[in-house]
Design an enzyme around this catalytic site. Structure first.
Site, PDB file in Angstrom:
ATOM      1  N   HIS A  27       3.756  -2.302   2.987  1.00 44.85           N
ATOM      2  CA  HIS A  27       3.791  -0.960   2.398  1.00 44.85           C
ATOM      3  C   HIS A  27       5.083  -0.787   1.602  1.00 44.85           C
ATOM      4  CE1 HIS A  27       0.935  -0.666   5.709  1.00 44.85           C
ATOM      5  NE2 HIS A  27       0.374   0.321   5.030  1.00 44.85           N
ATOM      6  N   ASP A  42       0.820  -1.220   0.000  1.00 41.38           N
ATOM      7  CA  ASP A  42       0.000   0.000   0.000  1.00 41.38           C
ATOM      8  C   ASP A  42       0.855   1.271   0.000  1.00 41.38           C
ATOM      9  OD1 ASP A  42      -1.972  -1.831   0.357  1.00 41.38           O
ATOM     10  OD2 ASP A  42      -2.668  -1.074   2.291  1.00 41.38           O
ATOM     11  N   ASP A  43       0.206   2.370  -0.364  1.00 44.28           N
ATOM     12  CA  ASP A  43       0.686   3.761  -0.181  1.00 44.28           C
ATOM     13  C   ASP A  43       1.721   4.231  -1.205  1.00 44.28           C
ATOM     14  OD1 ASP A  43      -0.962   3.601   1.991  1.00 44.28           O
ATOM     15  OD2 ASP A  43       0.570   3.963   3.508  1.00 44.28           O
TER      16      ASP A  43
END
Ligand code: ZN
Length: 476
Positions: free
Chosen positions: A428, A285-286
């Site tokens: 992440h 993610d991100d």
């Protein structure tokens, strides 16, 4: 590459001239979900995005800001970022522990308006949720002369000792009255103060397409229903007070960038599920991140693993090449919203804008929208929000907490403790420690007989009928 050889004010004047010769421009506009930057980073590769995202139990924040080749600019960005976060954390400490479903939230995103080699205007949109029914919204702007390496304030645009504030105040009244929502209001003297001729009423401004744009704060010039209006000033309207600039320069025409041109990428064939193996999906993610994501892609390639990246729309234009590589190497790209707000704090329109703008940005880079999985920021989702999302929602079953520990070894431990056949693992691709720990995780998964596949493969989404939009998936 265009060259601008004049000072800021000359630039400002010239822009104003340019705009006046162009098409007629609407003088008044109500601001609406303008989340797309006005300028693409490919025109200015020295501008980068930095994001700080923290997901704590009681509060969470996502703060985005641009960095560039100027210590003065970067130092100021760091300064306000730290100050905003510190203030927010202090406010949170003074409050009671929130209902776990609704952690306190700080969210700051930005839009770049004009950006040339000599000047940049950036508008920041801040929203803060500290319980209750309302989210506090604030706008602030930074204008920067990139040649002189100095910040530009409103007074710098006008003649010394001119009555520019008086003029801005008078013109504002007429322009605000053109906004339908404002017209219906009886002009309230409480709001009159919002356009009093004082600097702070007009300090939130950008220069865009030769116009001066002023942003008013919510409640500054009207009740909540009028939102945060913005008004535009043409050069003619201000010419009696604008600072004169005798220097002349020729500004080359902006090159039109072909937008939405078709991209066809040769992609690696997706793996097929090996029935003799157990399966897991790794998700990141991100991102995309300019250095960490490529390292992760290298390691995934070493282990023939295909993963799923839930990307943020506002970061894509700064790292489109990373997305292209993901796609080429057979990974899946999912949508993690535009700027990482808690979707449950947003209106239907805002939720849809967060999702749709990101879909469009992904499509612009890789040329197609795949299955387009959604992972809501912070995993925050409720019945209402679910209805606004017309795509499958992917949560996770194994949280490595890599953002919290930022320790390569603990990622492997978390995976060893929690993994099962069919699980979806969350990491992440923005922390160097995650890239460092990944090879050990993949080696261990291999030794345990796991095949690492994309979320769509794991969930059987090759069969389109199997996909249920708005359904939450946490594992196979
Ligand atoms: Zn996230």
């Amino acid at each position: 590459m265009r060259k601008v050889i004049m000072g800021l004010l000359g630039f400002f004047m010239l822009l104003m001239l340019g705009a006046c010769q162009g098409q007629t421009v609407q003088g008044v506009e109500k601001e609406e979900n303008k989340m797309k930057s006005k300028v693409t980073s490919s025109e200015h590769p020295d501008i980068q995005i930095e994001s700080k995202i923290i997901e704590s139990e009681n509060y969470q924040y996502a703060v985005h800001f641009p960095k560039m080749l100027s210590d003065k600019w970067n130092d100021e960005m760091e300064r306000w970022k730290e100050e905003k976060i510190k203030n927010f954390e202090q406010e949170v400490q003074e409050l009671e522990i929130p209902d776990q479903q609704w952690p306190y939230e700080l969210h700051i995103d930005f839009e770049i308006f004009d950006a040339t080699d000599s000047f940049i205007s950036v508008k920041f949109n801040e929203s803060k949720f500290l319980g209750g029914a309302h989210t506090e919204e604030t706008t602030f702007t930074y204008n920067f002369d990139r040649e002189k390496k100095q910040f530009v304030f409103l007074a710098d645009l006008f003649k010394h000792k001119s009555n520019y504030l008086q003029l801005l105040s008078e013109l504002s009244y007429g322009k605000l009255m053109e906004i339908p929502e404002m017209k219906e209001l009886v002009w309230d003297e409480n709001f009159q103060a919002g356009i009093d001729p004082i600097e702070e009423n007009f300090e939130s401004f950008v220069i865009h397409d030769g116009k001066l744009i002023i942003f008013f704060q919510r409640y500054q010039v009207g009740p909540n229903s009028v939102g945060s209006p913005m008004i535009e000033f043409e050069k003619e309207e201000l010419q009696t007070v604008l600072r004169e600039n005798k220097k002349n320069g020729n500004r080359e025409q902006d090159e039109e960038r072909p937008i939405g041109k078709e991209v066809r990428l040769e992609t690696l064939k997706k793996q097929t599920l090996n029935p003799d193996k157990k399966h897991i999906a790794l998700t990141f993610d991100d991102g995309p991140h300019g250095t960490v994501t490529p390292k992760i892609l290298d390691i995934l390639a070493d282990y023939d693993a295909q993963a799923t990246f839930f990307v943020l729309g506002n970061r894509i234009e700064f790292h489109p090449e990373v997305l292209i590589r993901m796609k080429k190497e057979g990974h899946e790209i999912g949508n993690h919203s535009w700027s990482h707000p808690q979707l449950t704090n947003l209106s239907e329109e805002e939720v849809k804008a967060q999702i749709n703008h990101t879909n469009i940005e992904i499509e612009k880079v890789i040329g197609e929208t795949e299955t387009m999985l959604i992972r809501p920021p912070y995993g925050a989702m409720n019945e209402m929000t679910k209805q606004y999302i017309n795509q499958p929602i992917i949560h996770w079953s194994v949280d490595t907490n890599d953002w919290k520990t930022q320790n390569p070894e603990s990622i492997l431990e978390e995976v060893q403790n929690q993994v099962f056949d069919g699980s979806i693992i969350r990491m992440h691709d923005v922390y160097p420690s995650t890239a460092e720990g990944l090879a050990d995780v993949l080696a261990w998964l291999n030794s345990e007989g796991y095949q690492v596949v994309t979320v769509s493969q794991l969930l059987g989404f090759d069969d389109l009928e199997a996909i249920e939009a708005g359904k939450i998936y946490t594992a196979q």
